[in-house]
Design a protein around this motif. Structure first.
Motif, PDB file in Angstrom:
ATOM      1  N   LYS A 195       0.733  -1.274  -0.137  1.00  0.00           N
ATOM      2  CA  LYS A 195       0.099  -0.016   0.175  1.00  0.00           C
ATOM      3  C   LYS A 195       0.876   1.142   0.020  1.00  0.00           C
ATOM      4  O   LYS A 195       0.686   2.208  -0.643  1.00  0.00           O
ATOM      5  N   TYR A 196       1.967   1.204   0.737  1.00  0.00           N
ATOM      6  CA  TYR A 196       2.809   2.528   0.817  1.00  0.00           C
ATOM      7  C   TYR A 196       3.532   2.548  -0.435  1.00  0.00           C
ATOM      8  O   TYR A 196       3.600   3.819  -0.988  1.00  0.00           O
ATOM      9  N   ILE A 197       4.015   1.526  -1.083  1.00  0.00           N
ATOM     10  CA  ILE A 197       4.521   1.737  -2.472  1.00  0.00           C
ATOM     11  C   ILE A 197       3.483   2.296  -3.496  1.00  0.00           C
ATOM     12  O   ILE A 197       3.782   3.235  -4.263  1.00  0.00           O
ATOM     13  N   LYS A 198       2.320   1.523  -3.383  1.00  0.00           N
ATOM     14  CA  LYS A 198       1.255   2.089  -4.356  1.00  0.00           C
ATOM     15  C   LYS A 198       0.880   3.795  -4.199  1.00  0.00           C
ATOM     16  O   LYS A 198       1.022   4.555  -5.108  1.00  0.00           O
ATOM     17  N   ASN A 204      16.455  -0.488 -10.937  1.00  0.00           N
ATOM     18  CA  ASN A 204      15.486   0.722 -11.112  1.00  0.00           C
ATOM     19  C   ASN A 204      14.355   0.556 -10.059  1.00  0.00           C
ATOM     20  O   ASN A 204      13.984   1.472  -9.253  1.00  0.00           O
ATOM     21  N   GLY A 205      14.104  -0.820  -9.827  1.00  0.00           N
ATOM     22  CA  GLY A 205      12.982  -1.101  -8.862  1.00  0.00           C
ATOM     23  C   GLY A 205      13.582  -0.940  -7.250  1.00  0.00           C
ATOM     24  O   GLY A 205      12.913  -0.520  -6.506  1.00  0.00           O
ATOM     25  N   LEU A 206      14.704  -1.489  -7.346  1.00  0.00           N
ATOM     26  CA  LEU A 206      15.410  -1.507  -6.014  1.00  0.00           C
ATOM     27  C   LEU A 206      15.826   0.018  -5.587  1.00  0.00           C
ATOM     28  O   LEU A 206      15.819   0.475  -4.303  1.00  0.00           O
ATOM     29  N   LEU A 245      13.089   1.475  -3.967  1.00  0.00           N
ATOM     30  CA  LEU A 245      12.615   0.757  -2.469  1.00  0.00           C
ATOM     31  C   LEU A 245      13.685   1.209  -1.660  1.00  0.00           C
ATOM     32  O   LEU A 245      13.271   1.771  -0.378  1.00  0.00           O
ATOM     33  N   HIS A 246      15.027   1.328  -1.947  1.00  0.00           N
ATOM     34  CA  HIS A 246      16.057   1.773  -1.071  1.00  0.00           C
ATOM     35  C   HIS A 246      15.929   3.272  -0.649  1.00  0.00           C
ATOM     36  O   HIS A 246      16.131   3.468   0.534  1.00  0.00           O
ATOM     37  N   GLU A 247      15.483   4.109  -1.533  1.00  0.00           N
ATOM     38  CA  GLU A 247      15.272   5.349  -1.277  1.00  0.00           C
ATOM     39  C   GLU A 247      14.105   5.720  -0.512  1.00  0.00           C
ATOM     40  O   GLU A 247      14.078   6.877   0.052  1.00  0.00           O
ATOM     41  N   ASN A 248      13.297   4.774  -0.246  1.00  0.00           N
ATOM     42  CA  ASN A 248      12.234   5.040   0.592  1.00  0.00           C
ATOM     43  C   ASN A 248      12.033   3.864   1.844  1.00  0.00           C
ATOM     44  O   ASN A 248      11.241   3.731   2.528  1.00  0.00           O
ATOM     45  N   GLY A 249      13.378   3.511   2.114  1.00  0.00           N
ATOM     46  CA  GLY A 249      13.445   2.811   3.449  1.00  0.00           C
ATOM     47  C   GLY A 249      13.161   1.484   3.550  1.00  0.00           C
ATOM     48  O   GLY A 249      12.928   0.859   4.396  1.00  0.00           O
TER      49      GLY A 249
END
Length: 350
Positions: free
Chosen positions: A75-78, A159-161, A164-168
């Motif tokens: 949900k956070y990613i979306k 690109n996916g990582l 993810l990584h920049e958003n903790g």
């Protein structure tokens, strides 16, 4: 949140101890007025889209496996990735479509993807018969995945990582079964956030400096996990991507590790040291308090690191120095010194 009865299961895709994954279709209720103007009727139509449903027993939500955290992360990613036009604007991450909950189970609904990276590799692997001098036949595998396709897959995962990584978010289980494709030529998509971690404390489940080390799969485990370094972070995903690179750019569609390393963490650590060189406290200071590291038998572990040109033979054929440089920066023991996903993309795309 939807309802379980909105979906009709078609086939079991995977059945494990903690969850089951099904392909399914969704029923859509259409309201319409009858010809005699006596009121509205509803008609159930089948959505032609094929979905995947990951259904987990709520009683089995034991860290690091927690379907409720997985749903929160999706949900956070979306929420972070939907743009002003209502489009999900990262082509390399799984999009949450729907979810439902009963008193006993939680269902997570996403698009269905037919191919995994493992199946893509198998489709691009050829078996060749070799005749020995004694008249016996041996079978050799040949990796026919085009180098440019391997590069595009690797860059897509990065690109996916990067997001993810920049958003903790630490994925904690990057491996070929968790990289999927809509078609054999489409972009890679990172799936399965069932054991992922999000800063600062995984929704109150884990202290950042005391994280669970029993994560990741088989040979994709970073060395710090094998030595129970609990304050690990996003570099464990970078290490796993380095192992994926070994597969993508191999000569025989095999990771060049000993067969025992796929089943034993001790054998895996020995194989890592044999492949990437034996570290010292000076080169790997984050393990200075690890008694396991101190007690390793130094005599049976070679000192020298195998060259990247040897480990990535398909890249060696085209002598792509930039990729070797990036790989060397990924596969270092001191996790804080590993290249980030952003660093890797910048270097390889410039």
């Amino acid at each position: 949140m939807g309802k379980k009865e909105d979906y009709t299961r078609i086939q079991v895709l995977n059945y494990g101890r903690l969850s089951a994954i099904y392909s399914a279709r969704r029923s859509i209720s259409i309201e319409h007025q009858d010809g005699d103007n006596n009121g509205n009727d509803s008609q159930n139509l089948s959505d032609p889209t094929l979905y995947a449903i990951k259904e987990s027993d709520l009683d089995d939500c034991v860290p690091p496996h927690d379907c409720r955290i997985e749903l929160k992360i999706l949900k956070y990613i979306k929420a972070r990735l939907f743009d002003q036009y209502g489009e999900f604007n990262n082509k390399n991450l799984l999009e949450l479509i729907d979810s439902y909950q009963t008193p006993f189970e939680l269902g997570i609904v996403t698009r269905y993807y037919e191919f995994t990276l493992n199946s893509i590799m198998k489709l691009n692997t050829r078996q060749r018969s070799n005749f020995t001098g004694s008249g016996l036949i041996s079978m050799n595998k040949i990796n026919n995945l085009p180098v440019e396709r391997g590069k595009s897959i690797f860059l897509g995962i990065m690109n996916g990582l990067k997001f993810l990584h920049e958003n903790g978010i630490i994925h904690r289980d990057i491996n070929p079964n968790n990289i999927v494709f809509e078609t054999i030529d489409s972009e890679p998509i990172i799936i399965d956030f069932g054991i992922s971690f999000i800063k600062p404390d995984n929704f109150g489940q884990e202290n950042f400096h005391e994280k669970i080390c029993d994560v990741a799969t088989s040979v994709y485990k970073a060395p710090e996990l094998l030595l129970s370094i609990k304050n690990y972070s996003t570099p464990i995903d970078i290490w796993a991507c380095g192992i994926i690179a070994l597969l993508l750019f191999s000569k025989d569609a095999e990771i060049p590790f000993s067969s025992q390393s796929f089943h034993s963490d001790i054998a895996l650590l020995a194989t890592i040291f044999n492949t990437f060189g034996r570290p010292t406290i000076k080169t790997w200071p984050e393990v200075k308090h690890s008694s396991s590291f101190q007690n390793l038998n130094k005599d049976f572990i070679p000192d020298l690191r195998k060259s990247s040109t040897e480990l990535l033979p398909k890249l060696n054929k085209i002598n792509d120095s930039k990729w070797f440089e990036v790989f060397d920066r990924m596969m270092v023991y001191q996790s804080g010194d590993r290249a980030t996903a952003a660093d890797i993309l910048k270097c390889l795309r410039d």
